[in-house]
Design a protein around this motif. Structure first.
Motif, short mmCIF file in Angstrom:
data_model
loop_
_atom_site.label_atom_id
_atom_site.label_comp_id
_atom_site.label_asym_id
_atom_site.label_seq_id
_atom_site.Cartn_x
_atom_site.Cartn_y
_atom_site.Cartn_z
N ILE A 1 0.82 -1.22 0.00
CA ILE A 1 0.00 0.00 0.00
C ILE A 1 0.85 1.27 0.00
CG2 ILE A 1 -1.95 -1.12 1.12
CD1 ILE A 1 -1.09 0.17 3.75
N ILE A 2 2.18 1.11 0.06
CA ILE A 2 3.05 2.28 -0.08
C ILE A 2 2.84 2.92 -1.45
CG2 ILE A 2 5.48 2.93 -0.43
CD1 ILE A 2 6.26 1.07 1.78
N ASP A 3 2.87 4.24 -1.50
CA ASP A 3 2.84 4.93 -2.78
C ASP A 3 4.18 4.65 -3.47
OD1 ASP A 3 3.03 6.70 -4.90
OD2 ASP A 3 2.13 8.37 -3.83
N PRO A 4 4.19 3.84 -4.54
CA PRO A 4 5.47 3.43 -5.14
C PRO A 4 6.24 4.59 -5.76
CG PRO A 4 3.65 2.70 -6.51
CD PRO A 4 3.06 3.24 -5.25
N VAL A 5 5.51 5.56 -6.33
CA VAL A 5 6.17 6.72 -6.92
C VAL A 5 6.89 7.53 -5.85
CG1 VAL A 5 5.84 8.86 -8.21
CG2 VAL A 5 4.55 6.81 -8.85
N LEU A 6 6.21 7.76 -4.72
CA LEU A 6 6.82 8.50 -3.62
C LEU A 6 8.01 7.73 -3.05
CD1 LEU A 6 6.68 11.00 -1.81
CD2 LEU A 6 5.11 9.73 -0.31
N PHE A 7 7.88 6.41 -2.95
CA PHE A 7 8.97 5.57 -2.45
C PHE A 7 10.20 5.69 -3.37
CE2 PHE A 7 10.21 1.04 -0.98
CZ PHE A 7 10.92 1.55 0.10
N GLU A 8 9.96 5.67 -4.68
CA GLU A 8 11.07 5.81 -5.64
C GLU A 8 11.70 7.19 -5.56
OE1 GLU A 8 9.34 2.57 -8.91
OE2 GLU A 8 8.89 4.72 -9.10
N GLN A 9 10.87 8.21 -5.35
CA GLN A 9 11.41 9.56 -5.20
C GLN A 9 12.27 9.67 -3.96
OE1 GLN A 9 7.82 11.89 -5.18
NE2 GLN A 9 7.68 12.01 -7.41
N ARG A 10 11.80 9.10 -2.85
CA ARG A 10 12.57 9.15 -1.60
C ARG A 10 13.87 8.36 -1.74
NH1 ARG A 10 9.28 12.62 -0.58
NH2 ARG A 10 8.30 12.99 1.45
N PHE A 11 13.83 7.28 -2.50
CA PHE A 11 15.06 6.51 -2.74
C PHE A 11 16.09 7.36 -3.46
CE2 PHE A 11 17.61 3.93 -5.65
CZ PHE A 11 18.20 3.03 -4.77
N SER A 12 15.69 8.09 -4.49
CA SER A 12 16.61 8.95 -5.23
C SER A 12 17.19 10.03 -4.33
CB SER A 12 15.90 9.57 -6.44
OG SER A 12 15.51 8.58 -7.37
N ALA B 1 25.09 4.29 -11.62
CA ALA B 1 26.37 4.99 -11.63
C ALA B 1 27.48 3.96 -11.81
CB ALA B 1 26.56 5.78 -10.34
N THR B 2 28.11 3.93 -12.98
CA THR B 2 29.01 2.83 -13.32
C THR B 2 30.31 2.84 -12.55
OG1 THR B 2 29.92 4.09 -15.19
CG2 THR B 2 28.02 2.68 -15.63
N GLU B 3 30.81 4.01 -12.14
CA GLU B 3 32.07 4.06 -11.39
C GLU B 3 31.87 3.59 -9.95
OE1 GLU B 3 35.09 4.77 -12.44
OE2 GLU B 3 34.51 5.22 -14.49
N GLN B 4 30.81 4.05 -9.31
CA GLN B 4 30.56 3.70 -7.92
C GLN B 4 29.81 2.38 -7.77
OE1 GLN B 4 29.59 7.20 -5.27
NE2 GLN B 4 29.08 8.13 -7.24
N GLY B 5 29.18 1.94 -8.86
CA GLY B 5 28.45 0.68 -8.81
C GLY B 5 27.18 0.74 -8.00
N ILE B 6 26.49 1.89 -8.03
CA ILE B 6 25.28 2.04 -7.22
C ILE B 6 24.07 2.35 -8.10
CG2 ILE B 6 26.51 2.77 -5.15
CD1 ILE B 6 25.67 5.66 -5.87
N SER B 7 22.92 1.93 -7.63
CA SER B 7 21.66 2.25 -8.30
C SER B 7 21.23 3.66 -7.90
CB SER B 7 20.58 1.24 -7.90
OG SER B 7 19.32 1.62 -8.42
N LEU B 8 20.88 4.47 -8.89
CA LEU B 8 20.48 5.86 -8.63
C LEU B 8 18.98 6.05 -8.56
CD1 LEU B 8 22.99 7.69 -11.01
CD2 LEU B 8 23.26 7.22 -8.57
N GLY B 9 18.23 5.15 -9.17
CA GLY B 9 16.78 5.30 -9.17
C GLY B 9 16.13 4.33 -10.12
N GLN B 10 14.80 4.20 -10.01
CA GLN B 10 14.05 3.32 -10.89
C GLN B 10 12.67 3.90 -11.13
OE1 GLN B 10 13.47 -0.45 -8.71
NE2 GLN B 10 11.38 0.19 -8.23
N ARG B 11 12.08 3.50 -12.24
CA ARG B 11 10.68 3.78 -12.53
C ARG B 11 10.09 2.54 -13.19
NH1 ARG B 11 11.65 7.14 -9.57
NH2 ARG B 11 11.09 9.34 -9.52
N ALA B 12 8.85 2.23 -12.88
CA ALA B 12 8.20 1.04 -13.41
C ALA B 12 7.32 1.39 -14.60
CB ALA B 12 7.37 0.37 -12.32
#
Length: 367
Positions: A70-81, A123-134
Motif C-alpha cells: 500500500i506504499i505509494d510506489p512513486v513516492l517511495f522511488e522519489q525518496r530513494f533517489s 552509476a558505473t564508477e561507484q556501482g550504485i543504483s540511482l533510481g528506478q521507474r516502473a
C-alpha cells in the motif's frame, strides 16, 4: 529522511520506520520473501531492539506484505533517489547508464498480468543504483525516461542510453541538467540512421578509409578473438538530418570484428552513437563500453545474487517496492569498499555478524 506512513492512523501495531528498517536489514542479510523478512526479524529481535522501539512486538510476514503493497510506489522511488543523493558523493564525468529490466517472476496468469518492467539508472564508477521507474512493458520505456531523469542529479556526468532512449526530447532533458549524452542510434530514427550509416561507410569503412580510427585494439580470450575499432567524428555540420539534435557534437562508430575459434566463423557488427560530449575520443569510446556495467553489475547481480527473477511477488506495488529494497540493500553493501569479500560474502557476514550490519547501517559514511 521522513516518509509518510501509508496506513490508517490509530489502527497500527508497529511503527512504519521499524517495518522499513527490518525489511532493509533482512534483504541485506539474504531475505527473498516476506516470510524470510519476518524470520530475520524474529531471529534478530534482541539486536533490533537496541535501536528500534518494536512497539507491538515484531511484525508478521503478512504485515510486511500489506505495508509494502500500500506504499505509494512513486513516492517511495522519489525518496530513494533523494536518499542516494544524500548518502553518495557525485563523481564528475561519471557514466550514468540507463536501461530497462523485466522482473520475470512477477507475472500472474490468473489475473492476466504480465511481468513488471523496470527502468533503472546506474552509476558505473561507484556501482550504485540511482533510481528506478516502473512501466507496463519494454515498449513504454520512453514515457518513464523523462520522469526518471527528473529525479536524478547528473550534472557533469555522461548519460548513456540504448536506442529506445534515442529521442531529441530525452537529449534536451539531459542537456538541461548540464550533463552530456551518448545515445545508441538505430533504425527507429530512420532518416538520421541512414544518413549516419552512409557517412560512416564512406569515411571509415570504405577501403582505403579516409579517417584512421581513434581506437583499435584486440581481445583474445574466452575462445574468441575480437578486434574493436572506434571513430569519434566531429562532423555534425555536414549532415542536415542531425541539425535538430540539441548540442550534438559527434558521431561515434564502433566496429566489432569477432572470430570464434571453435566455429571458424567471423562476424562484423557496426554500432552508431550520437554524442554531445566534448571529451577526448578515448573517453567517449570508453563510456560506451561502461554502459554495459548496468547489465553486468546491476541487472546480473539482482538476478544472481539477489535472485530477483525467482521472486514470485505478484502484486504490482509490492513488486516495485521489493525491487527498491533490493537496490537499497545493494547500495548499502557496495558502499563498504574496505571489505574485499564478494557481495554475496558481505551479505552473509551482515546476516551472521550484528556488528558488521551496524557498520553498514550507521558507520559506513561518505568517503
Amino acid at each position: 529522511m521522513e516518509f509518510p506512513d501509508p496506513r490508517c492512523a490509530g489502527r497500527t501495531a508497529h511503527r512504519f520506520i521499524d517495518v522499513l528498517v527490518i525489511a532493509v536489514c533482512a534483504v541485506i542479510a539474504g531475505a527473498e520473501t516476506w516470510i524470510d523478512i519476518a524470520l530475520y526479524g524474529r531471529s534478530k529481535k534482541d539486536w533490533l531492539s537496541t535501536f528500534l522501539t518494536l512497539e507491538g512486538g515484531l511484525p508478521s510476514h503478512d504485515t510486511f506484505r500489506r505495508v509494502f503493497s500500500i506504499i505509494d510506489p512513486v513516492l517511495f522511488e522519489q525518496r530513494f533517489s533523494l536518499w542516494v543523493k544524500d548518502c553518495f558523493l557525485p563523481i564528475d564525468r561519471e557514466v550514468v547508464a540507463i536501461d530497462g529490466k523485466t522482473v520475470r517472476g512477477s507475472f500472474d496468469r490468473a489475473a492476466q498480468q504480465g511481468p513488471l518492467h523496470m527502468v533503472s539508472a546506474f552509476a558505473t564508477e561507484q556501482g550504485i543504483s540511482l533510481g528506478q521507474r516502473a512501466v507496463e512493458n519494454k515498449s513504454n520505456e520512453i514515457a518513464a525516461l523523462p520522469v526518471l531523469l527528473d529525479s536524478l542529479s547528473v550534472k557533469g556526468n555522461i548519460v548513456t542510453l540504448d536506442a529506445m532512449g534515442c529521442q531529441r526530447v530525452i537529449a534536451q532533458k539531459i542537456i538541461a541538467q548540464q550533463a552530456d549524452y551518448i545515445l545508441a542510434l538505430k533504425g527507429n530514427q530512420k532518416k538520421c540512421h541512414k544518413a549516419v550509416v552512409d557517412y560512416c561507410h564512406t569515411t571509415c569503412i570504405a577501403v582505403p578509409a579516409a579517417i584512421k580510427p581513434d581506437y583499435d585494439a584486440f581481445d583474445d580470450s574466452h575462445g574468441r578473438r575480437v578486434r574493436r575499432r572506434g571513430w569519434v567524428l566531429p562532423c555534425v555540420d555536414k549532415l542536415a538530418e542531425l541539425q535538430a539534435w540539441p548540442e550534438l557534437r559527434n558521431i561515434i562508430l564502433i566496429e566489432n570484428i569477432r572470430s570464434i575459434n571453435h566455429r571458424h566463423k567471423t562476424t562484423c557488427e557496426l554500432h552508431y552513437y550520437l554524442s554531445s560530449c566534448n571529451d577526448a575520443a578515448e573517453i567517449q569510446i570508453a563510456a560506451i563500453r561502461k554502459h554495459w556495467a548496468i547489465e553486468n553489475s546491476l541487472h546480473w547481480v539482482l538476478d544472481v545474487t539477489f535472485r530477483e527473477d525467482d521472486s514470485r511477488v505478484r502484486d504490482k506495488v509490492a513488486t516495485r517496492t521489493f525491487a527498491l529494497l533490493r537496490k537499497m540493500a545493494l547500495n548499502i553493501v557496495r558502499k563498504d569498499t574496505a571489505n574485499k569479500a564478494s557481495l554475496r560474502g558481505r551479505r552473509k557476514c551482515a546476516g551472521w555478524d550484528d556488528e558488521y550490519m551496524e557498520h553498514l547501517l550507521f558507520r559506513n559514511d561518505k568517503k
